[in-house]
Design a protein around this motif. Sequence first.
Motif, PDB file in Angstrom:
ATOM      1  N   CYS A  23       0.835  -1.207   0.000  1.00 34.84           N
ATOM      2  CA  CYS A  23       0.000   0.000   0.000  1.00 34.84           C
ATOM      3  C   CYS A  23       0.864   1.249   0.000  1.00 34.84           C
ATOM      4  CB  CYS A  23      -0.915   0.014   1.221  1.00 34.84           C
ATOM      5  SG  CYS A  23      -2.061  -1.379   1.263  1.00 34.84           S
ATOM      6  N   TYR A  24       0.323   2.277  -0.651  1.00 36.15           N
ATOM      7  CA  TYR A  24       1.033   3.559  -0.706  1.00 36.15           C
ATOM      8  C   TYR A  24       0.002   4.676  -0.578  1.00 36.15           C
ATOM      9  CZ  TYR A  24       3.385   7.659  -2.654  1.00 36.15           C
ATOM     10  OH  TYR A  24       3.888   8.943  -2.850  1.00 36.15           O
ATOM     11  N   GLU A  25       0.371   5.662   0.202  1.00 35.00           N
ATOM     12  CA  GLU A  25      -0.448   6.866   0.345  1.00 35.00           C
ATOM     13  C   GLU A  25       0.490   8.048   0.379  1.00 35.00           C
ATOM     14  OE1 GLU A  25      -3.506   8.845   3.557  1.00 35.00           O
ATOM     15  OE2 GLU A  25      -3.510   6.662   3.319  1.00 35.00           O
ATOM     16  N   GLY A  26       0.422   8.895  -0.632  1.00 32.96           N
ATOM     17  CA  GLY A  26       1.325  10.025  -0.702  1.00 32.96           C
ATOM     18  C   GLY A  26       1.164  10.804  -1.988  1.00 32.96           C
ATOM     19  N   VAL A  27       2.190  11.607  -2.274  1.00 36.25           N
ATOM     20  CA  VAL A  27       2.155  12.499  -3.428  1.00 36.25           C
ATOM     21  C   VAL A  27       2.221  11.680  -4.718  1.00 36.25           C
ATOM     22  CG1 VAL A  27       3.327  14.399  -4.616  1.00 36.25           C
ATOM     23  CG2 VAL A  27       3.227  14.340  -2.112  1.00 36.25           C
ATOM     24  N   LEU A  28       1.412  12.081  -5.668  1.00 34.35           N
ATOM     25  CA  LEU A  28       1.427  11.432  -6.978  1.00 34.35           C
ATOM     26  C   LEU A  28       2.513  12.093  -7.824  1.00 34.35           C
ATOM     27  CD1 LEU A  28       0.176   9.447  -9.006  1.00 34.35           C
ATOM     28  CD2 LEU A  28      -1.392  11.275  -9.701  1.00 34.35           C
ATOM     29  N   THR A  29       3.668  11.500  -7.827  1.00 33.98           N
ATOM     30  CA  THR A  29       4.785  12.048  -8.600  1.00 33.98           C
ATOM     31  C   THR A  29       4.658  11.631 -10.059  1.00 33.98           C
ATOM     32  OG1 THR A  29       6.171  10.120  -8.201  1.00 33.98           O
ATOM     33  CG2 THR A  29       6.269  11.897  -6.565  1.00 33.98           C
ATOM     34  N   ALA A  30       5.461  12.293 -10.892  1.00 31.93           N
ATOM     35  CA  ALA A  30       5.451  11.947 -12.318  1.00 31.93           C
ATOM     36  C   ALA A  30       5.901  10.507 -12.531  1.00 31.93           C
ATOM     37  CB  ALA A  30       6.355  12.911 -13.083  1.00 31.93           C
ATOM     38  N   LYS A  31       6.840  10.063 -11.706  1.00 32.52           N
ATOM     39  CA  LYS A  31       7.349   8.685 -11.833  1.00 32.52           C
ATOM     40  C   LYS A  31       6.264   7.676 -11.480  1.00 32.52           C
ATOM     41  CE  LYS A  31      11.289   5.862 -10.417  1.00 32.52           C
ATOM     42  NZ  LYS A  31      12.516   5.828  -9.572  1.00 32.52           N
ATOM     43  N   ILE A  32       5.525   7.984 -10.380  1.00 27.81           N
ATOM     44  CA  ILE A  32       4.452   7.073  -9.980  1.00 27.81           C
ATOM     45  C   ILE A  32       3.342   7.073 -11.027  1.00 27.81           C
ATOM     46  CG2 ILE A  32       2.650   6.673  -8.262  1.00 27.81           C
ATOM     47  CD1 ILE A  32       4.571   7.745  -6.138  1.00 27.81           C
ATOM     48  N   ASP A  33       3.035   8.258 -11.519  1.00 25.65           N
ATOM     49  CA  ASP A  33       1.977   8.364 -12.517  1.00 25.65           C
ATOM     50  C   ASP A  33       2.319   7.558 -13.767  1.00 25.65           C
ATOM     51  OD1 ASP A  33      -0.515   9.471 -13.489  1.00 25.65           O
ATOM     52  OD2 ASP A  33       0.727  10.690 -14.835  1.00 25.65           O
ATOM     53  N   ALA A  34       3.578   7.658 -14.239  1.00 23.97           N
ATOM     54  CA  ALA A  34       3.997   6.907 -15.427  1.00 23.97           C
ATOM     55  C   ALA A  34       3.943   5.406 -15.167  1.00 23.97           C
ATOM     56  CB  ALA A  34       5.412   7.328 -15.832  1.00 23.97           C
ATOM     57  N   ALA A  35       4.341   4.984 -13.958  1.00 23.62           N
ATOM     58  CA  ALA A  35       4.318   3.559 -13.631  1.00 23.62           C
ATOM     59  C   ALA A  35       2.896   3.037 -13.534  1.00 23.62           C
ATOM     60  CB  ALA A  35       5.066   3.318 -12.325  1.00 23.62           C
ATOM     61  N   LEU A  36       1.974   3.868 -12.986  1.00 22.34           N
ATOM     62  CA  LEU A  36       0.574   3.456 -12.905  1.00 22.34           C
ATOM     63  C   LEU A  36      -0.034   3.273 -14.294  1.00 22.34           C
ATOM     64  CD1 LEU A  36      -0.658   5.714  -9.967  1.00 22.34           C
ATOM     65  CD2 LEU A  36      -0.611   3.203  -9.986  1.00 22.34           C
ATOM     66  N   LYS A  37       0.297   4.189 -15.208  1.00 30.31           N
ATOM     67  CA  LYS A  37      -0.228   4.076 -16.559  1.00 30.31           C
ATOM     68  C   LYS A  37       0.327   2.836 -17.254  1.00 30.31           C
ATOM     69  CE  LYS A  37      -0.945   9.054 -17.183  1.00 30.31           C
ATOM     70  NZ  LYS A  37      -0.513  10.275 -17.891  1.00 30.31           N
ATOM     71  N   ALA A  38       1.630   2.492 -16.990  1.00 33.35           N
ATOM     72  CA  ALA A  38       2.224   1.303 -17.615  1.00 33.35           C
ATOM     73  C   ALA A  38       1.571   0.031 -17.121  1.00 33.35           C
ATOM     74  CB  ALA A  38       3.734   1.272 -17.336  1.00 33.35           C
ATOM     75  N   CYS A  39       1.059   0.062 -15.881  1.00 36.25           N
ATOM     76  CA  CYS A  39       0.452  -1.145 -15.309  1.00 36.25           C
ATOM     77  C   CYS A  39      -1.061  -1.169 -15.439  1.00 36.25           C
ATOM     78  CB  CYS A  39       0.816  -1.249 -13.827  1.00 36.25           C
ATOM     79  SG  CYS A  39       2.573  -1.553 -13.518  1.00 36.25           S
ATOM     80  N   ALA A  40      -1.616  -0.197 -16.133  1.00 33.75           N
ATOM     81  CA  ALA A  40      -3.069  -0.110 -16.211  1.00 33.75           C
ATOM     82  C   ALA A  40      -3.678  -1.341 -16.863  1.00 33.75           C
ATOM     83  CB  ALA A  40      -3.469   1.161 -16.971  1.00 33.75           C
ATOM     84  N   ALA A  41      -3.008  -1.857 -17.867  1.00 34.91           N
ATOM     85  CA  ALA A  41      -3.564  -3.008 -18.596  1.00 34.91           C
ATOM     86  C   ALA A  41      -2.764  -4.278 -18.352  1.00 34.91           C
ATOM     87  CB  ALA A  41      -3.606  -2.689 -20.087  1.00 34.91           C
ATOM     88  N   ILE A  42      -2.078  -4.346 -17.226  1.00 33.60           N
ATOM     89  CA  ILE A  42      -1.232  -5.505 -16.946  1.00 33.60           C
ATOM     90  C   ILE A  42      -2.083  -6.755 -16.748  1.00 33.60           C
ATOM     91  CG2 ILE A  42      -1.193  -5.236 -14.435  1.00 33.60           C
ATOM     92  CD1 ILE A  42       1.792  -5.928 -14.522  1.00 33.60           C
ATOM     93  N   GLN A  43      -1.591  -7.879 -17.170  1.00 34.93           N
ATOM     94  CA  GLN A  43      -2.304  -9.143 -17.013  1.00 34.93           C
ATOM     95  C   GLN A  43      -2.316  -9.546 -15.536  1.00 34.93           C
ATOM     96  OE1 GLN A  43      -0.699 -12.061 -19.682  1.00 34.93           O
ATOM     97  NE2 GLN A  43      -0.950 -10.759 -21.512  1.00 34.93           N
ATOM     98  N   PRO A  44      -3.390 -10.143 -15.068  1.00 33.14           N
ATOM     99  CA  PRO A  44      -3.538 -10.408 -13.629  1.00 33.14           C
ATOM    100  C   PRO A  44      -2.445 -11.299 -13.032  1.00 33.14           C
ATOM    101  CG  PRO A  44      -5.577 -10.859 -14.820  1.00 33.14           C
ATOM    102  CD  PRO A  44      -4.556 -10.518 -15.838  1.00 33.14           C
ATOM    103  N   GLN A  45      -1.917 -12.216 -13.840  1.00 30.10           N
ATOM    104  CA  GLN A  45      -0.897 -13.119 -13.282  1.00 30.10           C
ATOM    105  C   GLN A  45       0.392 -12.393 -12.919  1.00 30.10           C
ATOM    106  OE1 GLN A  45      -2.215 -13.369 -16.303  1.00 30.10           O
ATOM    107  NE2 GLN A  45      -0.734 -14.029 -17.881  1.00 30.10           N
ATOM    108  N   PHE A  46       0.582 -11.198 -13.461  1.00 36.03           N
ATOM    109  CA  PHE A  46       1.779 -10.419 -13.137  1.00 36.03           C
ATOM    110  C   PHE A  46       1.520  -9.379 -12.045  1.00 36.03           C
ATOM    111  CE2 PHE A  46       2.502 -11.726 -17.581  1.00 36.03           C
ATOM    112  CZ  PHE A  46       3.694 -12.412 -17.404  1.00 36.03           C
TER     113      PHE A  46
END
Length: 419
Positions: A23-46
């Motif tokens: 879990c993470y609670e904090g500032v939405l940095t550009a790095k976190i935002d880019a990583a979230l977008k990369a994982c948006a469509a990730i397959q469930p097994q990963f």
Amino acid sequence: MFSDMVALYRAIGSPAIKDNVACYEGVLTAKIDAALKACAAIQPQFGKIQLCEEIGDGEVEVELRLPANEYGCFYASMEDMARRGTLGKGIFPQNVYVIDLDWADFDPVEPTPVTDLKRVCRLVQLMAALAVGVDRDSNPNAYNLFFALPPDSSKPPKTFLLSTLIDEKFIGYKIHHLSLLEEILNSKNENKAHLSERKLMIRMAVASVIEKFENEPQHFLVLVREWHEVLAIYRANLQTYVYGFSFEKARRELAQAEIDYATKLSAVLGDIAGKMLALPVSFAGWLVLAKSNSFFEDFVLVSGLVVVSLVMFSILHNQTLQATRLLHSFSVVFDEFKGKMKTYPIKLQGLLQVTIEQVETQGRTLWRTFTLLKILAVLPGAVAIAMVILKYWDSPLGSFATIIVIFSAIKNSISFVRC
């Protein structure tokens, strides 16, 4: 895919994991935002983003469900991976991330503990190929390997079971020179000399080390811990075998060479032994020459004795040359042994030295024998000439006749020898 989940986990600061959830609670940095977008469509097994909500003031709450399956797994430490992985069958897991090392298997730099554990996996594979027998099915997480020691004069044969189950106790051990075992087990080397003997030697080295720590519960851990001792025993056994093989061959060659040259040198003298029996008989000609009153008889006797002397001398000279050639070839052959003498065991060095001395002594004895026989071979003709000179020296006719006798005898003898 797995690398995207690792990148997101690192971007949120590698928080603690509980029940495979981070879990993470904090500032939405550009790095976190880019990583979230990369994982948006990730397959469930990963892995999976279970929660991603903005909570105001540019902050975000993220909850990640991390993978824990054959497609990828997060481990708290190397010890955790050793307990839960497939290392016991020599398989280092793929798509892994070790939290305390901050290392994923796609990272370019590999930490030392990871390298060491991978070498343990490789050892499992090599031992499974080397073992006398392998039970691959009884345990889903490990092999059961069988090694044996042959019987000797005081002990019966013994068999040892090595379970390759890996745990955290294997962390930190360094295994060197696995390339030696890889070379022995490589199918490309099947036709190399003494390969089966080398396999047998390393099996015995493994069994010998296990025997020393037979009462310990984890024999494979003993093998990893005492790997340097296994290599030391193997190299000692291999050196003994190679030296024994080479020295036994050298010993046989040495003995054969000694027999051959001794036989040939003896044969040189044996070839003329029968001919030399005629030499004492020729001495009887002196008695006939002393009692003879006929110039013609003297001429015949002196000529005959000179011919006998020259023929005997020629035969002896030829045999001397043959003996010299044999001794020279002996020196050529044994120079090779002399050049390697320091590499042989002390016992073989002593045998080699004795052999060389004995053959050289036999050669010198043979040379002295031929010298004595040459002198004796000259005597019949030389004494006969001297007797004729003394017999006819007082008369001019006798002196002239003596000269004719001597020259005629020598001329006839030379002609006879040439023929």
